[in-house]
Enzyme design. Structure first.
Site, PDB file in Angstrom:
ATOM      1  CB  CYS A   1       4.873  -4.327   8.562  1.00  0.00           C
ATOM      2  SG  CYS A   1       4.048  -3.550   9.944  1.00  0.00           S
TER       3      CYS A   1
ATOM      4  CE  LYS B   1       0.050   0.263  -4.770  1.00  0.00           C
ATOM      5  NZ  LYS B   1      -0.532   1.424  -5.420  1.00  0.00           N
TER       6      LYS B   1
HETATM    7  C1  AGP Z   1      -5.123   4.951  -3.554  1.00  0.00           C
HETATM    8  O1  AGP Z   1      -4.178   5.771  -4.115  1.00  0.00           O
HETATM    9  C2  AGP Z   1      -4.699   4.393  -2.266  1.00  0.00           C
HETATM   10  N1  AGP Z   1      -3.505   3.716  -2.333  1.00  0.00           N
HETATM   11  C3  AGP Z   1      -5.756   3.575  -1.573  1.00  0.00           C
HETATM   12  O2  AGP Z   1      -6.922   4.332  -1.455  1.00  0.00           O
HETATM   13  C4  AGP Z   1      -6.093   2.253  -2.261  1.00  0.00           C
HETATM   14  O3  AGP Z   1      -6.799   2.479  -3.433  1.00  0.00           O
HETATM   15  C5  AGP Z   1      -6.935   1.413  -1.312  1.00  0.00           C
HETATM   16  O4  AGP Z   1      -6.184   1.157  -0.164  1.00  0.00           O
HETATM   17  C6  AGP Z   1      -7.375   0.102  -1.963  1.00  0.00           C
HETATM   18  O5  AGP Z   1      -6.260  -0.661  -2.272  1.00  0.00           O
HETATM   19  P1  AGP Z   1      -6.453  -2.003  -3.124  1.00  0.00           P
HETATM   20  O6  AGP Z   1      -6.955  -1.641  -4.476  1.00  0.00           O
HETATM   21  O7  AGP Z   1      -5.100  -2.614  -3.138  1.00  0.00           O
HETATM   22  O8  AGP Z   1      -7.450  -2.834  -2.373  1.00  0.00           O
END
Ligand code: AGP
Length: 689
Positions: free
Chosen positions: A2, A684
């Site tokens: 969140c 994200k």
């Molecule tokens: C990719 O487009 C996604 N947002 C997701 O797979 C992301 O790469 C994954 O959650 C890892 O995030 P991070 O690089 O912030 O650890």
């Protein structure tokens, strides 16, 4: 995952909170809510609802709420369905305490059962709501005063001076105590011979007999005292904000990951804590900001305080106190954020995704600008280490896959690439000579942080690669490489993926002693990447998107570096179009996936000079079964039904070939009327395990 936001100061809080939450929406967007302490009535005003911020804001008019103290939350449901009751802020039974929380309270069930037995009433199903009731319970228990415990002791001869004691359960007898600064609560003391001075006592349940007490500053409450021989003087009653102490106690009961903001009617303060969930403070002349990251308050201040785990914060108008629930008093420095507000804005782009795709010609150049000494030290760690692991999730994992191919091809070094959520299965391989690269753009992905904890348990060295300065991962590593991509707001990783690949290329070249060559080739990539966002390319990809919108399944194949590129491309398309998209190694096709191909089944084939023959023959096998072949390559080929022309850049193909597929994914989302920046069910940074 969140987004939380808070403000206390002299400005009207509600517009600040609403605008801040808008900047946090990429962290979660299924429901949103705010709580304000009215400057007029002093009462707590809460407004919350299901939906994205704009929708709920228009309905509930957050900005109407008055007051200079407020908190706000945008939710990504983990515990409890998406509903108004489960959206934050949560309150206690009396509705006088409001809390917002990001993370997961692992012991919420036992806490809830304990509170239900005590008669508390819950309005939702979330794990977070227990926090409000715990604070209420502590405040109502009358057991206030600093939290911390002293073990029961028989008798105490003489004690010089006591600064502060949480609570004293029972002490047989006290002969003499120099001075006591503060005592939380005293359950029972047999007899007290003489006490120099007592500054303040929380509550005293029973004291046998007191021979002499010099002076007592303040006593909260005394239940029973058998006999008191002499007490020189007694000062004022009442104890520091009992809300603050109740929060400190309540936070001490929590297990799991949490960033919490709490406020109560009648106290002009916001109390906060963080553990394994991001929380930063922004300092402006007119007030203090709380947020899950810096972007919500960048327009007001660039002065930021990065909180550490177990930091406990009490912000009042014009004052800020930070201590650590484990280490006590701490001094947290004020840093300055490099990012500009504009960078965290869409500018003339309709969506952050497109803006961030268009930024890649610049961001890949910034990714290679690394501190030479740090790179040299990391090269040495790889050379001297025994076993190298790349650990990550999602797109970062795909960049690590590509990195392991580059390490092998360019530097002849073997790297184990492991999904962070599966890393525990490799813990027994780790030693103090193992080197673990933890890669995460957000620097807050819980699985990656957990893997780092596991590696540290075995004494392994950590190299952190992240895009967010001040993030948990940026502080966990023995060495740190920043990706320099600027803020990435769209949930999909685009520019941060290509920056990670460039950094992998740089590390492999540095290991092989050819980093100049790498720098030259990345420079040359500028125009190639720039041209990929040309009008023609976008039109061609829009046309392809129109062809694909009706498809239920899309497949992608590649060999070597093209295989890892296919993996990333498939993730982009599925994340934002919700069309089932899967990538296979070209050589695996005949071992099963070929069965998925029917008339018109779209298959993307990523081609490079290095493995053209083999991958084109894989494409012909698909064509022979009626598949619709889309070639991503520098030159056309009769097997292609649709050709996306991309220059062949050898080892940098994972960058140049990924970008058209990012644009295609974007165009698919737009054609399907979906929000490319906030795809359903995603967020994200995944800050819970
Ligand atoms: C990719 O487009 C996604 N947002 C997701 O797979 C992301 O790469 C994954 O959650 C890892 O995030 P991070 O690089 O912030 O650890």
């Amino acid at each position: 995952m969140c987004g939380i936001m808070g403000y206390i100061g002299t400005e009207k809080a509600s517009p600040i909170i609403s605008r801040g939450l808008k900047n946090l929406e990429y962290r979660g967007y299924d429901s949103v809510g705010v709580a304000m302490l009215s400057a007029i009535s002093g009462s707590l005003e809460i407004r919350k609802g299901v939906g994205k911020i704009d929708e709920v804001q228009n309905q509930l008019k957050f900005d109407e709420l008055d007051g200079n103290i407020g908190i706000g939350h945008t939710r990504w449901a983990t515990h409890g369905t998406v509903s108004r009751e489960n959206s934050h802020p949560h309150t206690d039974c009396a509705g006088k305490i409001a809390i917002i929380h990001n993370g997961i309270i692992e012991n919420n069930i036992e806490l809830k059962e304990m509170l239900l037995r005590k008669g508390h009433r819950f309005s939702g199903e979330t794990d977070s709501e227990v926090i409000a009731h715990l604070i209420e319970d502590r405040m109502n228990s009358g057991e206030i005063g600093p939290v911390g415990f002293v073990d029961p002791a028989e008798s105490v001869e003489s004690v010089g001076s006591v600064e502060s004691v949480g609570s004293v359960e029972s002490v047989e007898s006290v002969e003499s105590v120099g001075s006591v600064e503060s005592v939380g609560s005293v359950e029972s003391v047999g007899s007290v011979e003489s006490v120099g001075s007592v500054e303040s006592v929380g509550s005293v349940e029973s004291v046998g007999s007191v021979e002499s007490v010099e002076s007592v500053e303040s006593v909260e409450s005394v239940e029973s005292v058998e006999s008191v021989e002499s007490v020189e003087s007694v000062g004022s009653t009442g104890f520091g904000s009992c809300f603050e102490d109740a929060c400190r106690w309540a936070f001490g009961q929590l297990r799991g990951s949490y960033a919490v903001l709490a406020m109560v009617e009648g106290a002009d303060e916001i109390v906060a804590v963080r553990k394994d969930s991001p929380l930063v403070l922004g300092q402006a002349d007119h007030g203090t900001f709380f947020a899950s990251d810096v972007s919500p308050f960048l327009e007001w201040t660039k002065d930021v305080i990065y909180l550490q785990n177990h930091d406990f914060v009490v912000a009042e108008k014009g004052s800020l106190r930070i201590c650590n629930l484990i280490d006590g008093e701490v001094d947290r420095p004020v840093d300055t954020v490099e990012w500009s507000v504009e960078e965290a804005r869409k500018g003339n782009f309709e969506h952050f995704m497109l803006k961030e795709i268009f930024e890649q010609a610049e961001t890949i150049q910034k990714a290679i600008q690394q501190d030479r000494e740090v790179v040299d030290r990391i090269v040495q760690m790889i050379q001297e280490g025994f076993g190298v692991f790349f650990v990550a999730c999602g797109s970062s994992y795909h960049a690590c896959m590509t990195g392991s191919y580059l390490m092998s091809k360019i530097a002849g070094v073997h790297v184990n690439v492991v999904l962070a959520s599966e890393f525990e299965n490799y813990e027994h391989f780790l030693t103090d000579r193992t080197l673990v690269f933890a890669v995460s753009q957000s620097g807050e992905t819980a699985d990656v942080l957990d893997a780092v904890k596991a590696a540290k348990r075995q004494g392994s060295k950590i190299v952190s690669i992240t895009n967010v300065m001040g993030s948990s991962l940026s502080r966990e590593g023995d060495e740190l490489l920043m990706m320099n991509s600027g803020p990435e707001i769209c949930v999909l990783s685009t520019k941060t993926y290509t920056s990670q690949v460039i950094m992998m290329e740089l590390l492999a070249c540095a290991l092989a002693g050819v980093e100049e060559d790498c720098a030259r080739r990345v420079k040359e990539l500028y125009m190639d990447v720039h041209n990929l966002t040309s009008k023609n390319m976008r039109e061609s990809l829009k046309k392809l998107a129109d062809l694909l919108v009706g498809k239920d399944h899309i497949y992608m194949i590649g060999r070597g570096l093209q295989y890892t590129t296919a993996m990333e491309a498939a993730l982009k398309v599925k994340e934002v179009s919700y069309i089932h998209t899967e990538a296979f190694a070209g050589g695996e096709l005949k071992h099963g996936p070929l069965a998925l191909i029917g008339e018109g089944t779209p298959l993307f084939v990523f081609v490079s000079q290095e493995n053209e023959d083999r991958i084109v023959s894989n494409a012909q096998e698909v064509k022979a079964r009626g598949g619709y072949v889309i070639g991503v390559s520098d030159w056309d080929n009769p097997v292609f039904d649709y050709w996306i022309k991309v220059p062949d850049c050898g080892n940098l193909n994972p960058v140049i070939q990924a970008i058209p597929l990012q644009i295609l994914a974007y165009e698919l989302a737009v054609v399907l009327g979906l929000d490319p920046d906030k795809p359903r069910n995603l967020a994200k940074s995944v800050t819970v395990l």
